[in-house]
Design a protein around this motif. Structure first.
Motif, mmCIF file in Angstrom:
data_model
loop_
_atom_site.group_PDB
_atom_site.id
_atom_site.type_symbol
_atom_site.label_atom_id
_atom_site.label_comp_id
_atom_site.label_asym_id
_atom_site.label_seq_id
_atom_site.Cartn_x
_atom_site.Cartn_y
_atom_site.Cartn_z
ATOM 1 N N TRP A 17 2.001 54.054 27.361
ATOM 2 C CA TRP A 17 2.039 54.713 29.085
ATOM 3 C C TRP A 17 2.779 53.616 30.380
ATOM 4 O O TRP A 17 3.048 54.077 31.351
ATOM 5 C CB TRP A 17 0.627 54.825 29.496
ATOM 6 N N LYS A 25 3.019 62.418 35.537
ATOM 7 C CA LYS A 25 1.997 62.631 36.265
ATOM 8 C C LYS A 25 1.510 61.440 35.669
ATOM 9 O O LYS A 25 0.481 61.055 36.642
ATOM 10 C CB LYS A 25 1.337 64.110 36.132
ATOM 11 N N VAL A 26 1.245 60.938 35.030
ATOM 12 C CA VAL A 26 0.852 59.136 34.906
ATOM 13 C C VAL A 26 1.467 58.655 33.851
ATOM 14 O O VAL A 26 2.590 58.350 33.306
ATOM 15 C CB VAL A 26 -0.245 59.771 32.516
ATOM 16 N N TYR A 28 1.890 53.896 34.057
ATOM 17 C CA TYR A 28 0.881 52.214 34.213
ATOM 18 C C TYR A 28 2.075 51.120 34.436
ATOM 19 O O TYR A 28 3.344 50.879 33.588
ATOM 20 C CB TYR A 28 0.594 52.257 32.511
ATOM 21 N N CYS A 48 -2.724 58.257 38.143
ATOM 22 C CA CYS A 48 -2.830 59.627 37.822
ATOM 23 C C CYS A 48 -2.469 60.621 38.701
ATOM 24 O O CYS A 48 -3.352 60.239 39.531
ATOM 25 C CB CYS A 48 -3.871 59.929 36.639
ATOM 26 N N GLU A 49 -1.175 61.814 38.215
ATOM 27 C CA GLU A 49 -1.688 62.499 39.766
ATOM 28 C C GLU A 49 -2.501 63.768 39.523
ATOM 29 O O GLU A 49 -1.809 64.520 38.071
ATOM 30 C CB GLU A 49 0.069 63.121 39.536
ATOM 31 N N MET A 50 -3.706 63.907 39.862
ATOM 32 C CA MET A 50 -4.231 65.076 39.807
ATOM 33 C C MET A 50 -4.129 66.254 40.334
ATOM 34 O O MET A 50 -5.179 67.525 39.596
ATOM 35 C CB MET A 50 -5.531 64.701 39.361
ATOM 36 N N LEU A 60 -2.844 62.136 29.177
ATOM 37 C CA LEU A 60 -3.311 61.669 29.558
ATOM 38 C C LEU A 60 -4.113 60.587 28.720
ATOM 39 O O LEU A 60 -3.926 61.176 28.059
ATOM 40 C CB LEU A 60 -4.979 61.765 30.671
ATOM 41 N N ARG A 65 -9.447 59.827 29.344
ATOM 42 C CA ARG A 65 -9.641 60.934 28.881
ATOM 43 C C ARG A 65 -10.294 61.722 30.155
ATOM 44 O O ARG A 65 -10.021 62.183 31.199
ATOM 45 C CB ARG A 65 -8.400 61.545 28.032
ATOM 46 N N VAL A 68 -11.122 60.798 33.702
ATOM 47 C CA VAL A 68 -10.448 60.800 34.488
ATOM 48 C C VAL A 68 -10.445 62.721 35.338
ATOM 49 O O VAL A 68 -10.270 63.198 36.361
ATOM 50 C CB VAL A 68 -9.319 59.828 34.525
ATOM 51 N N SER A 72 -11.671 63.017 38.615
ATOM 52 C CA SER A 72 -11.318 63.587 40.039
ATOM 53 C C SER A 72 -11.425 65.192 39.983
ATOM 54 O O SER A 72 -10.607 65.424 41.533
ATOM 55 C CB SER A 72 -9.594 63.707 39.199
#
Ligand SMILES: O=C(O)CCC(=O)C(=O)O
Ligand SMILES: [Fe+2]
Length: 262
Positions: A17, A25-26, A28, A48-50, A60, A65, A68, A72
């Protein structure tokens, strides 16, 4: 959620990641400003853009997963409730801040602070103000978070299950100083890891929202209380925020908000 974040950061699979470029969107990585500033913070982060458009579940990491996704949704609901309360506290109708899209975008910053062999010479998270409207912070029991109050650093007690609410620079700007964004930092520690999740509420970065102008809310401005800040878009504000972090590396002197003051 703390357990899920720890599982991710301690998994072999986390390296899949790793990515420094935006556009996913994810992500690391270690320090969003690594290679730009003189000293790195002792911390890794899973971003993480949720919201408004969450990643597909398979985008994710499997290690965290489900939690999160669930966290969120819940933290988004809580953020919406807080925006209603904050609107009322400003004497506005409950939906005011929501209607301004202050909570439309939700980004989770899932931090992992490994034990630091030389904590006197490192920071977990350097001094900064959050460049958003609202942050809801979940932290484990380790402590280390400090807020600046009247030029003193004050320890924030870590209480199991407690969430900390922090207002960001953009909230200070639109509330015309009725709400204050607060300067904070995290000390590095020999013990660890320390885990925290900062849920950042801001506008989405869609084209429509990116060009929306933010200024002190009309209802809060009068002859007695003239506007204290010039108008800006969220990307415009963030550009100035990052310029300060990256080019001047001196967030601890002044929040970038100062340069928007009239
Ligand atoms: O880890 C923490 O307690 C704070 C993190 C933080 O301030 C941030 O992500 O903006
Ligand atoms: Fe912060």
């Amino acid at each position: 959620m703390i357990g899920g974040v720890r599982r991710f950061h301690e998994s072999e699979g986390r390296r899949d990641w790793y990515m420094r470029e935006k556009g996913r969107k994810v992500l690391y990585f270690s320090n969003f400003n690594l290679f730009k500033v003189a000293a790195a913070d002792w911390r890794d982060t899973l971003v993480c853009e949720m919201a408004p458009s969450p990643p597909e579940p398979q985008e994710l990491p499997e290690s965290c997963r489900d939690i999160v996704i669930e966290f969120s949704e819940r933290v988004h609901n809580l953020g919406m409730a807080l925006l209603e309360l904050l609107s009322e506290a400003l004497g506005l109708k409950p939906s005011h801040l929501k209607d301004m899209h202050c909570g439309e975008g939700l980004v989770l910053l899932c931090h992992y602070y490994p034990p630091c062999p030389d904590p006197e010479r490192a920071m977990g998270c350097s001094t900064h103000n959050d460049g958003n409207f609202l942050t809801i912070l979940l932290q484990d029991q380790l402590g280390g978070l400090q807020f600046r109050h009247e030029d003193q650093w004050v320890n924030v007690p870590s209480q199991k299950g407690a969430l900390l609410v922090n207002l960001g620079d953009l909230m200070q700007l639109i509330s015309n100083d009725k709400f204050k964004s607060v300067s904070h930092r995290v000390l590095a520690k020999a013990t660890g890891p320390r885990i925290s999740v900062a849920s950042f509420f801001r506008t989405s970065f869609g084209i429509e929202q990116a060009s929306k102008l933010y200024r002190p809310i009309e209802e809060l401005v009068s002859e007695e209380h003239p506007p204290l800040y010039q108008e800006t878009t969220v990307p415009g504000y963030l550009a100035s925020y990052y310029a300060k972090v990256w080019e001047e590396n001196r967030l601890d002197t002044d929040s970038p908000l100062a340069s928007f003051r009239l």
